[in-house]
Motif scaffolding. Sequence first.
Motif, PDB file in Angstrom:
ATOM      1  N   VAL A 194       0.960  -1.056   0.100  1.00  0.00           N
ATOM      2  CA  VAL A 194      -0.133   0.151   0.021  1.00  0.00           C
ATOM      3  C   VAL A 194       0.806   1.327  -0.153  1.00  0.00           C
ATOM      4  O   VAL A 194       0.397   2.208  -0.560  1.00  0.00           O
ATOM      5  CB  VAL A 194      -1.146   0.256   1.286  1.00  0.00           C
ATOM      6  CG1 VAL A 194      -1.977  -1.054   1.047  1.00  0.00           C
ATOM      7  CG2 VAL A 194      -0.292   0.052   2.472  1.00  0.00           C
ATOM      8  N   PHE A 195       2.245   1.176   0.638  1.00  0.00           N
ATOM      9  CA  PHE A 195       2.942   2.234   0.486  1.00  0.00           C
ATOM     10  C   PHE A 195       3.695   2.698  -0.892  1.00  0.00           C
ATOM     11  O   PHE A 195       4.382   3.430  -1.078  1.00  0.00           O
ATOM     12  CB  PHE A 195       3.996   2.292   1.563  1.00  0.00           C
ATOM     13  CG  PHE A 195       3.541   2.250   2.748  1.00  0.00           C
ATOM     14  CD1 PHE A 195       2.604   3.373   3.525  1.00  0.00           C
ATOM     15  CD2 PHE A 195       3.427   1.000   3.625  1.00  0.00           C
ATOM     16  CE1 PHE A 195       2.264   3.290   4.763  1.00  0.00           C
ATOM     17  CE2 PHE A 195       2.710   0.957   4.967  1.00  0.00           C
ATOM     18  CZ  PHE A 195       2.306   2.207   5.581  1.00  0.00           C
ATOM     19  N   THR A 196       3.527   1.588  -1.914  1.00  0.00           N
ATOM     20  CA  THR A 196       4.146   1.632  -3.212  1.00  0.00           C
ATOM     21  C   THR A 196       3.442   2.687  -4.118  1.00  0.00           C
ATOM     22  O   THR A 196       2.162   2.696  -4.086  1.00  0.00           O
ATOM     23  CB  THR A 196       4.484   0.626  -3.749  1.00  0.00           C
ATOM     24  OG1 THR A 196       4.984  -0.388  -2.903  1.00  0.00           O
ATOM     25  CG2 THR A 196       5.177   0.375  -5.045  1.00  0.00           C
ATOM     26  N   ILE A 197       4.061   3.745  -4.904  1.00  0.00           N
ATOM     27  CA  ILE A 197       3.152   4.342  -5.580  1.00  0.00           C
ATOM     28  C   ILE A 197       2.511   3.883  -6.632  1.00  0.00           C
ATOM     29  O   ILE A 197       2.813   2.757  -7.330  1.00  0.00           O
ATOM     30  CB  ILE A 197       4.293   5.491  -6.381  1.00  0.00           C
ATOM     31  CG1 ILE A 197       3.573   6.567  -7.096  1.00  0.00           C
ATOM     32  CG2 ILE A 197       5.213   4.812  -7.475  1.00  0.00           C
ATOM     33  CD1 ILE A 197       4.640   7.670  -7.536  1.00  0.00           C
ATOM     34  N   PHE A 198       1.235   4.156  -6.921  1.00  0.00           N
ATOM     35  CA  PHE A 198       0.263   3.761  -7.999  1.00  0.00           C
ATOM     36  C   PHE A 198      -0.334   2.300  -7.547  1.00  0.00           C
ATOM     37  O   PHE A 198      -0.685   1.490  -8.563  1.00  0.00           O
ATOM     38  CB  PHE A 198       0.616   3.802  -9.604  1.00  0.00           C
ATOM     39  CG  PHE A 198       0.815   5.383  -9.739  1.00  0.00           C
ATOM     40  CD1 PHE A 198       0.006   6.295  -9.585  1.00  0.00           C
ATOM     41  CD2 PHE A 198       1.671   5.385 -10.590  1.00  0.00           C
ATOM     42  CE1 PHE A 198       0.361   7.669  -9.777  1.00  0.00           C
ATOM     43  CE2 PHE A 198       2.280   7.061 -10.967  1.00  0.00           C
ATOM     44  CZ  PHE A 198       1.188   7.953 -10.704  1.00  0.00           C
ATOM     45  N   GLN A 199       0.186   1.786  -6.432  1.00  0.00           N
ATOM     46  CA  GLN A 199      -0.590   0.325  -6.129  1.00  0.00           C
ATOM     47  C   GLN A 199      -2.027   0.459  -5.735  1.00  0.00           C
ATOM     48  O   GLN A 199      -2.253   1.258  -4.502  1.00  0.00           O
ATOM     49  CB  GLN A 199       0.444  -0.318  -5.025  1.00  0.00           C
ATOM     50  CG  GLN A 199       1.959  -0.649  -5.562  1.00  0.00           C
ATOM     51  CD  GLN A 199       1.602  -1.817  -6.649  1.00  0.00           C
ATOM     52  OE1 GLN A 199       0.909  -2.564  -6.507  1.00  0.00           O
ATOM     53  NE2 GLN A 199       2.431  -1.780  -7.809  1.00  0.00           N
ATOM     54  N   ARG A 200      -2.801  -0.074  -6.162  1.00  0.00           N
ATOM     55  CA  ARG A 200      -4.266  -0.135  -5.543  1.00  0.00           C
ATOM     56  C   ARG A 200      -4.561  -1.594  -5.365  1.00  0.00           C
ATOM     57  O   ARG A 200      -4.352  -2.546  -5.856  1.00  0.00           O
ATOM     58  CB  ARG A 200      -5.108   0.310  -6.618  1.00  0.00           C
ATOM     59  CG  ARG A 200      -4.997   1.834  -6.940  1.00  0.00           C
ATOM     60  CD  ARG A 200      -5.908   2.218  -8.028  1.00  0.00           C
ATOM     61  NE  ARG A 200      -7.343   2.244  -7.547  1.00  0.00           N
ATOM     62  CZ  ARG A 200      -7.880   2.851  -7.135  1.00  0.00           C
ATOM     63  NH1 ARG A 200      -7.286   4.115  -6.850  1.00  0.00           N
ATOM     64  NH2 ARG A 200      -9.274   2.926  -6.615  1.00  0.00           N
ATOM     65  N   LEU A 201      -5.474  -1.589  -4.050  1.00  0.00           N
ATOM     66  CA  LEU A 201      -5.961  -2.994  -3.657  1.00  0.00           C
ATOM     67  C   LEU A 201      -7.397  -2.834  -4.010  1.00  0.00           C
ATOM     68  O   LEU A 201      -7.989  -4.219  -4.060  1.00  0.00           O
ATOM     69  CB  LEU A 201      -5.882  -2.939  -2.092  1.00  0.00           C
ATOM     70  CG  LEU A 201      -4.574  -2.841  -1.376  1.00  0.00           C
ATOM     71  CD1 LEU A 201      -4.627  -3.072  -0.056  1.00  0.00           C
ATOM     72  CD2 LEU A 201      -3.480  -3.766  -1.944  1.00  0.00           C
ATOM     73  N   HIS A 202      -8.207  -1.919  -4.730  1.00  0.00           N
ATOM     74  CA  HIS A 202      -9.308  -1.938  -5.165  1.00  0.00           C
ATOM     75  C   HIS A 202      -9.601  -1.180  -6.335  1.00  0.00           C
ATOM     76  O   HIS A 202      -8.793  -0.398  -6.738  1.00  0.00           O
ATOM     77  CB  HIS A 202     -10.299  -1.324  -3.996  1.00  0.00           C
ATOM     78  CG  HIS A 202     -10.009  -1.757  -2.539  1.00  0.00           C
ATOM     79  ND1 HIS A 202     -10.756  -3.141  -2.310  1.00  0.00           N
ATOM     80  CD2 HIS A 202      -9.156  -1.250  -1.515  1.00  0.00           C
ATOM     81  CE1 HIS A 202     -10.241  -3.236  -0.905  1.00  0.00           C
ATOM     82  NE2 HIS A 202      -9.430  -2.156  -0.517  1.00  0.00           N
ATOM     83  N   THR A 203     -10.567  -1.622  -7.276  1.00  0.00           N
ATOM     84  CA  THR A 203     -10.779  -0.825  -8.597  1.00  0.00           C
ATOM     85  C   THR A 203     -11.381   0.368  -8.176  1.00  0.00           C
ATOM     86  O   THR A 203     -12.057   0.823  -7.091  1.00  0.00           O
ATOM     87  CB  THR A 203     -11.695  -1.923  -9.297  1.00  0.00           C
ATOM     88  OG1 THR A 203     -13.010  -1.790  -8.540  1.00  0.00           O
ATOM     89  CG2 THR A 203     -11.408  -3.059  -9.667  1.00  0.00           C
ATOM     90  N   THR A 204     -11.311   1.283  -9.176  1.00  0.00           N
ATOM     91  CA  THR A 204     -11.643   2.863  -9.112  1.00  0.00           C
ATOM     92  C   THR A 204     -13.274   2.799  -8.788  1.00  0.00           C
ATOM     93  O   THR A 204     -13.900   3.530  -8.208  1.00  0.00           O
ATOM     94  CB  THR A 204     -11.489   3.335 -10.219  1.00  0.00           C
ATOM     95  OG1 THR A 204     -11.777   2.897 -11.414  1.00  0.00           O
ATOM     96  CG2 THR A 204      -9.951   3.808 -10.347  1.00  0.00           C
TER      97      THR A 204
END
Length: 337
Positions: free
Chosen positions: A285-295
């Motif tokens: 979660v602290f990595t740039i542009f990493q998402r766990l969920h869709t927009t």
Amino acid sequence: MIRLLKRPVYLSTILIILIFIIDLIIPLGVAVGVLYVCCIALLIRVDTATTLKLALLSTFLTAVIPILTIDSHTTWMAFVNRGISIASIWVLYFIVIKHKKLNDIKKVYTNKLIHKNKEQEQFIYIASHDLQEPLNTVMSFSNVLNDKYYDVLDERGRKCLTYVHQASARMSALVKALLDYGRLGKNREKEEIDCNVMLNDIIMDLDERIQTSHAKITIGELPIINGYKNELRMLFQNLLTNAIKFRREGHPPQITISAQKEDKSWTFYVQDNGIGIAEEHKQKVFTIFQRLHTTSEYEGTGIGLAHCNKIIDLHHGKLWLESELNKGSTFYFNLPI
């Protein structure tokens, strides 16, 4: 003369000669090695060849004294002491050489890191700046189409136009977030910040979200700290926004913000009762542009926590989290006093 003494080579040479003269008048025994070692230690940042020359000079002056001062009272211990002194000189010489090699390696890697950081900053700026212009053009044309030709288009055309507009808006937000990420900490000066005042201002700015989500926010007594004001404001706002956004269905956000003084730092925490984060995703979660969920599930760019991580790095602190799925998360960060 004073300027010369400030240069390690001249200072070390003068001291070696003084030690030799004193040793010639009053034999110093094994102590002479310690004194010569101190002189060589002054050369820790001087080139290897110069250090070798002065180590050889110290060795010669140490060895020659018993020969020059030998008489009926001279014992074998005088030569043993000189041997120990010479050994100490060369032990320190090799330590100095090893230190220089490690220091040279460190300089090489430091220069590479500085160069890479500059390249990264330049890339982020160019990419963000150059991408923003065509994106603005696409959004402008999609707005024109939407305003003037929306009624002319069939259902499929309207849907496509909506997709273009939404995708352009998301891309524009990503580019802006990337540019903001590259600018963090640039041309800033630390200042005194009252965290209580800052949090009250942020809550006022987020009032609409707070009211809509029925969030309850509890703020403990927060300290006055020195830091980068805009960056710390972004840090608190990102953490608070995430706590409101990633809430469980049917559970209004319960958010607590507080701080505790440690030995040489303040440790803050932002606790919520939201959806939580799985163990395997806690670093992701602290990595740039990493998402766990869709927009479609949760809006956002996936850069907020990367911002937070960089802001804490700028303050020489640490950011971490504790979380459990469907129970909530607690984000901790410390700031040196």
